[in-house]
Design an enzyme around this catalytic site. Structure first.
Site, PDB file in Angstrom:
ATOM      1  N   ILE A  40       0.826  -1.219   0.000  1.00  0.00           N
ATOM      2  CA  ILE A  40       0.000   0.000   0.000  1.00  0.00           C
ATOM      3  C   ILE A  40       0.859   1.267   0.000  1.00  0.00           C
ATOM      4  N   THR A  85       3.279  -8.771 -14.632  1.00  0.00           N
ATOM      5  CA  THR A  85       4.046  -7.727 -15.317  1.00  0.00           C
ATOM      6  C   THR A  85       4.442  -8.106 -16.739  1.00  0.00           C
ATOM      7  N   TYR A 127      16.516 -12.704  -2.476  1.00  0.00           N
ATOM      8  CA  TYR A 127      15.582 -11.844  -1.754  1.00  0.00           C
ATOM      9  C   TYR A 127      14.371 -11.512  -2.641  1.00  0.00           C
ATOM     10  N   LEU A 130       0.159  -6.273  -4.222  1.00  0.00           N
ATOM     11  CA  LEU A 130       1.051  -5.351  -4.935  1.00  0.00           C
ATOM     12  C   LEU A 130       2.462  -5.364  -4.351  1.00  0.00           C
ATOM     13  N   GLN A 186       9.610  -6.716  -4.429  1.00  0.00           N
ATOM     14  CA  GLN A 186      10.872  -6.041  -4.749  1.00  0.00           C
ATOM     15  C   GLN A 186      10.729  -5.830  -6.248  1.00  0.00           C
ATOM     16  N   SER A 187      10.403  -4.605  -6.661  1.00  0.00           N
ATOM     17  CA  SER A 187       9.903  -4.397  -8.033  1.00  0.00           C
ATOM     18  C   SER A 187      10.941  -3.813  -8.975  1.00  0.00           C
ATOM     19  N   LYS A 239       8.151 -13.152 -10.988  1.00  0.00           N
ATOM     20  CA  LYS A 239       6.762 -12.790 -11.336  1.00  0.00           C
ATOM     21  C   LYS A 239       6.077 -13.888 -12.155  1.00  0.00           C
ATOM     22  N   GLU A 263       7.241  -7.635 -17.826  1.00  0.00           N
ATOM     23  CA  GLU A 263       8.614  -8.162 -17.744  1.00  0.00           C
ATOM     24  C   GLU A 263       8.644  -9.677 -17.978  1.00  0.00           C
ATOM     25  N   TYR A 302      13.734 -10.734 -11.288  1.00  0.00           N
ATOM     26  CA  TYR A 302      12.387 -10.164 -11.039  1.00  0.00           C
ATOM     27  C   TYR A 302      11.362 -10.797 -11.983  1.00  0.00           C
TER      28      TYR A 302
HETATM   29  P1  NAP Z   1       6.661  -0.038  -5.759  1.00  0.00           P
HETATM   30  O1  NAP Z   1       6.426   1.431  -5.822  1.00  0.00           O
HETATM   31  O2  NAP Z   1       8.056  -0.563  -5.821  1.00  0.00           O
HETATM   32  O3  NAP Z   1       5.943  -0.577  -4.445  1.00  0.00           O
HETATM   33  C1  NAP Z   1       6.219  -1.862  -3.925  1.00  0.00           C
HETATM   34  C2  NAP Z   1       5.508  -2.003  -2.609  1.00  0.00           C
HETATM   35  O4  NAP Z   1       5.807  -3.292  -2.057  1.00  0.00           O
HETATM   36  C3  NAP Z   1       5.945  -0.971  -1.544  1.00  0.00           C
HETATM   37  O5  NAP Z   1       4.819  -0.618  -0.774  1.00  0.00           O
HETATM   38  C4  NAP Z   1       6.924  -1.770  -0.697  1.00  0.00           C
HETATM   39  O6  NAP Z   1       7.050  -1.295   0.633  1.00  0.00           O
HETATM   40  C5  NAP Z   1       6.206  -3.126  -0.701  1.00  0.00           C
HETATM   41  N1  NAP Z   1       7.086  -4.207  -0.288  1.00  0.00           N
HETATM   42  C6  NAP Z   1       8.320  -4.526  -0.734  1.00  0.00           C
HETATM   43  N2  NAP Z   1       8.782  -5.610  -0.107  1.00  0.00           N
HETATM   44  C7  NAP Z   1       7.829  -5.989   0.771  1.00  0.00           C
HETATM   45  C8  NAP Z   1       7.719  -7.034   1.735  1.00  0.00           C
HETATM   46  N3  NAP Z   1       8.714  -7.920   1.917  1.00  0.00           N
HETATM   47  N4  NAP Z   1       6.581  -7.133   2.462  1.00  0.00           N
HETATM   48  C9  NAP Z   1       5.585  -6.234   2.303  1.00  0.00           C
HETATM   49  N5  NAP Z   1       5.627  -5.213   1.431  1.00  0.00           N
HETATM   50  C10 NAP Z   1       6.739  -5.104   0.663  1.00  0.00           C
HETATM   51  O7  NAP Z   1       5.877  -0.777  -6.950  1.00  0.00           O
HETATM   52  P2  NAP Z   1       4.654  -0.246  -7.853  1.00  0.00           P
HETATM   53  O8  NAP Z   1       5.222   0.437  -9.037  1.00  0.00           O
HETATM   54  O9  NAP Z   1       3.652   0.431  -6.999  1.00  0.00           O
HETATM   55  O10 NAP Z   1       4.090  -1.643  -8.384  1.00  0.00           O
HETATM   56  C11 NAP Z   1       3.107  -2.349  -7.635  1.00  0.00           C
HETATM   57  C12 NAP Z   1       3.148  -3.819  -8.040  1.00  0.00           C
HETATM   58  O11 NAP Z   1       2.927  -3.926  -9.436  1.00  0.00           O
HETATM   59  C13 NAP Z   1       4.475  -4.507  -7.772  1.00  0.00           C
HETATM   60  O12 NAP Z   1       4.195  -5.841  -7.451  1.00  0.00           O
HETATM   61  C14 NAP Z   1       5.195  -4.448  -9.116  1.00  0.00           C
HETATM   62  O13 NAP Z   1       6.117  -5.494  -9.216  1.00  0.00           O
HETATM   63  C15 NAP Z   1       4.021  -4.600 -10.053  1.00  0.00           C
HETATM   64  N6  NAP Z   1       4.173  -3.979 -11.368  1.00  0.00           N
HETATM   65  C16 NAP Z   1       4.504  -2.671 -11.472  1.00  0.00           C
HETATM   66  C17 NAP Z   1       4.587  -2.089 -12.730  1.00  0.00           C
HETATM   67  C18 NAP Z   1       4.918  -0.640 -12.896  1.00  0.00           C
HETATM   68  O14 NAP Z   1       5.260  -0.234 -14.024  1.00  0.00           O
HETATM   69  N7  NAP Z   1       4.805   0.200 -11.867  1.00  0.00           N
HETATM   70  C19 NAP Z   1       4.304  -2.853 -13.876  1.00  0.00           C
HETATM   71  C20 NAP Z   1       3.963  -4.199 -13.714  1.00  0.00           C
HETATM   72  C21 NAP Z   1       3.871  -4.754 -12.455  1.00  0.00           C
HETATM   73  P3  NAP Z   1       8.091  -0.110   1.011  1.00  0.00           P
HETATM   74  O15 NAP Z   1       7.365   1.168   0.677  1.00  0.00           O
HETATM   75  O16 NAP Z   1       8.312  -0.337   2.459  1.00  0.00           O
HETATM   76  O17 NAP Z   1       9.319  -0.320   0.156  1.00  0.00           O
HETATM   77  O1  F7E Z   2      13.643   0.748 -16.870  1.00  0.00           O
HETATM   78  C1  F7E Z   2      16.282   1.508 -19.246  1.00  0.00           C
HETATM   79  C2  F7E Z   2      16.271   0.124 -18.626  1.00  0.00           C
HETATM   80  O2  F7E Z   2      13.778   0.605 -14.388  1.00  0.00           O
HETATM   81  C3  F7E Z   2      13.027   0.980 -18.123  1.00  0.00           C
HETATM   82  C4  F7E Z   2       9.186  -1.888 -13.047  1.00  0.00           C
HETATM   83  O3  F7E Z   2       8.063  -1.175 -12.566  1.00  0.00           O
HETATM   84  O4  F7E Z   2       8.334  -1.872 -15.290  1.00  0.00           O
HETATM   85  C5  F7E Z   2       9.447  -1.511 -14.495  1.00  0.00           C
HETATM   86  O5  F7E Z   2      10.607  -2.181 -14.937  1.00  0.00           O
HETATM   87  C6  F7E Z   2      14.057   0.867 -19.229  1.00  0.00           C
HETATM   88  C7  F7E Z   2      14.928  -0.391 -19.134  1.00  0.00           C
HETATM   89  O6  F7E Z   2      11.645  -0.046 -15.605  1.00  0.00           O
HETATM   90  C8  F7E Z   2      18.259   3.650 -17.115  1.00  0.00           C
HETATM   91  O7  F7E Z   2      17.384  -0.631 -19.044  1.00  0.00           O
HETATM   92  C9  F7E Z   2      18.121   3.214 -19.230  1.00  0.00           C
HETATM   93  O8  F7E Z   2      15.089  -0.926 -20.409  1.00  0.00           O
HETATM   94  O9  F7E Z   2      12.237   2.305 -15.440  1.00  0.00           O
HETATM   95  P1  F7E Z   2      12.853   0.975 -15.482  1.00  0.00           P
HETATM   96  P2  F7E Z   2      11.580  -1.587 -16.055  1.00  0.00           P
HETATM   97  O10 F7E Z   2      12.871  -2.280 -15.922  1.00  0.00           O
HETATM   98  O11 F7E Z   2      10.920  -1.625 -17.403  1.00  0.00           O
HETATM   99  C10 F7E Z   2       8.021  -3.286 -15.298  1.00  0.00           C
HETATM  100  C11 F7E Z   2       6.800  -3.480 -16.170  1.00  0.00           C
HETATM  101  C12 F7E Z   2       7.900  -3.828 -13.927  1.00  0.00           C
HETATM  102  O12 F7E Z   2       7.113  -4.742 -13.671  1.00  0.00           O
HETATM  103  C13 F7E Z   2       8.905  -3.391 -12.934  1.00  0.00           C
HETATM  104  O13 F7E Z   2       8.448  -3.639 -11.602  1.00  0.00           O
HETATM  105  O14 F7E Z   2      14.951   1.972 -19.102  1.00  0.00           O
HETATM  106  N1  F7E Z   2      17.188   2.456 -18.598  1.00  0.00           N
HETATM  107  N2  F7E Z   2      18.800   3.938 -18.334  1.00  0.00           N
HETATM  108  C14 F7E Z   2      17.236   2.713 -17.285  1.00  0.00           C
HETATM  109  N3  F7E Z   2      16.503   2.243 -16.260  1.00  0.00           N
HETATM  110  C15 F7E Z   2      16.791   2.724 -15.015  1.00  0.00           C
HETATM  111  N4  F7E Z   2      16.054   2.295 -13.959  1.00  0.00           N
HETATM  112  N5  F7E Z   2      17.796   3.641 -14.793  1.00  0.00           N
HETATM  113  C16 F7E Z   2      18.566   4.131 -15.815  1.00  0.00           C
HETATM  114  O15 F7E Z   2      19.455   4.950 -15.607  1.00  0.00           O
END
Ligand code: NAP
Ligand code: F7E
Length: 334
Positions: free
Chosen positions: A14, A137, A107, A92, A95-96, A164, A139, A160
């Site tokens: 949350i 995701t 981890y 939700l 470790q994202s 997932k 991913e 990751y």
């Molecule tokens: P986020 O900002 O990284 O939030 C992750 C949440 O999980 C935070 O509240 C974090 O708590 C909590 N958490 C981490 N480890 C935990 C543990 N061991 N026990 C309980 N809570 C824990 O991620 P988000 O972008 O909101 O994404 C939400 C979900 O959607 C995630 O599962 C992510 O993998 C998935 N997802 C995200 C995207 C995207 O583009 N955003 C796309 C596809 C899927 P803390 O605040 O304490 O760190």
């Molecule tokens: O990277 C490139 C990197 O870390 C996007 C998570 O929410 O979405 C997210 O994962 C792209 C990648 O997101 C930097 O290599 C270049 O190709 O913002 P990102 P992600 O890896 O796509 C998916 C759907 C999830 O589920 C995940 O939880 O950008 N890139 N330069 C970089 N990325 C980062 N972080 N930092 C750089 O400096």
């Protein structure tokens, strides 16, 4: 709002980007919302993204309840779910961060993969009838070519992504084995001003704000050629909620269907502040990954057709929203 009054939801994660928007949505819709927050040594809890909805525990009639917990603790989850008996659970917590998952693979698996199975088992052990949303995701598709939809083959490219895939299939398996209403939302990247500062969009928009304010000169990035389908997080949590209100438990891709490179996003973000990205973006290989996901572009036809959800904000408008928010957040920002 009245039709949902009395419904109870539990959100793991949350305090994250999506969790905070989802909590706001569900509270607006009349739900009682419970969330699991992690223990930290320095803060009462990491609740900065929940500032707009936080309610003091001494308030009467409050509808937001935060519980200390962790998805690595099975007993805690059984007890909590048995106590609050939620109508809906949104898993939700994860470790994202993809890059971080290469440094912390075990981890990441414990939290992101096993966390999901602990939750599914906790629901079974509690014997309650509830609906479960699992945050899957894009991913998981990894190297499989776009457009990606619900039938696209998985080929994850990071610890990751692998974790997932486990959580995804566990959710399908519990639906098929025990008749649970358990669904996967296969979300493509979604962002917002609340995005963590080390994800690429927020890293860029934060740098744009600081460079425009004269606080720094450069931002160091990795692979600029990666293609992503970036949507707006508040819209994605609405898709999650609508999936749990649907008649049938069905998995859906949640995406905009539009593609842009990291370079395109940087160009749009810098030009919105009147800056030339080429003068401020530098390369640092430490931000590259041992294995990259080159191109993710979703096909959202199924969720548009069956749920009526459609993305409205696309990547270029998203860049402008995030730059404006980061500029405003600076001291003296307008
Ligand atoms: P986020 O900002 O990284 O939030 C992750 C949440 O999980 C935070 O509240 C974090 O708590 C909590 N958490 C981490 N480890 C935990 C543990 N061991 N026990 C309980 N809570 C824990 O991620 P988000 O972008 O909101 O994404 C939400 C979900 O959607 C995630 O599962 C992510 O993998 C998935 N997802 C995200 C995207 C995207 O583009 N955003 C796309 C596809 C899927 P803390 O605040 O304490 O760190
Ligand atoms: O990277 C490139 C990197 O870390 C996007 C998570 O929410 O979405 C997210 O994962 C792209 C990648 O997101 C930097 O290599 C270049 O190709 O913002 P990102 P992600 O890896 O796509 C998916 C759907 C999830 O589920 C995940 O939880 O950008 N890139 N330069 C970089 N990325 C980062 N972080 N930092 C750089 O400096």
């Amino acid at each position: 709002m009245t039709i949902n009054r009395g419904r109870t939801a539990l959100i793991t994660g949350i305090s994250g980007q999506d969790g905070s928007y989802l909590a706001e949505l569900l509270l607006t819709e009349g739900y009682v919302v419970h969330g699991i927050v992690r223990h930290t040594s320095s803060l009462i809890a990491n609740t900065s993204r929940l500032d707009t909805v936080y309610q003091d525990p001494h308030e009467t009639g409050r509808r937001l309840f935060l519980h200390k917990g962790d998805v690595t603790d099975a007993g805690m989850m059984v007890n909590l779910i048995r106590d609050i008996r939620p109508d809906e659970i949104y898993n939700l917590a994860a470790q994202s961060h993809v890059r971080v998952s290469f440094d912390l693979p075990e981890y990441t698996a414990n939290v992101t993969a096993l966390g999901a199975i602990r939750l599914l088992e906790a629901v079974r052990a509690s014997g309650i009838d509830t609906r479960i949303y699992q945050a899957s995701t894009s991913e998981m598709f990894g190297t499989t070519a776009p457009p990606q939809d619900e039938n696209t083959r998985f080929h994850p490219r990071s610890p990751y992504g692998v974790a997932k895939v486990y959580a995804h299939w566990a959710t399908v398996n519990y639906r098929e084995s025990y008749g649970m209403f358990a669904v996967n939302g296969i979300s493509f990247n979604h962002e917002s001003p609340r995005r963590g500062e080390t994800f690429v969009t927020r890293k860029i928009t934060r740098a744009v704000a600081r460079i425009a304010a004269g606080l720094e000169q450069k931002v160091y990035l990795g692979n600029l050629d990666a293609v992503r389908d970036w949507g707006y997080a508040p819209e994605y949590v609405e898709a999650m909620w609508r999936m749990l209100r649907h008649d049938e438990p069905v998995d859906y891709v949640i995406a905009t269907g539009r593609a842009a490179t990291v370079r395109d996003f940087a160009e749009a973000a810098f030009s919105h502040a009147g800056l030339d990205w080429r003068e401020h973006v530098a390369h640092d290989e430490r931000y590259e990954r041992p294995a990259e996901v080159p191109e993710l572009v979703g096909d959202p036809a199924k969720i548009e057709r069956e749920i009526g959800w459609k993305a409205r904000v696309h990547w270029d408008e998203l860049a402008r929203i995030m730059v404006d928010a980061d500029r405003k957040a600076l001291p003296g920002g307008a």
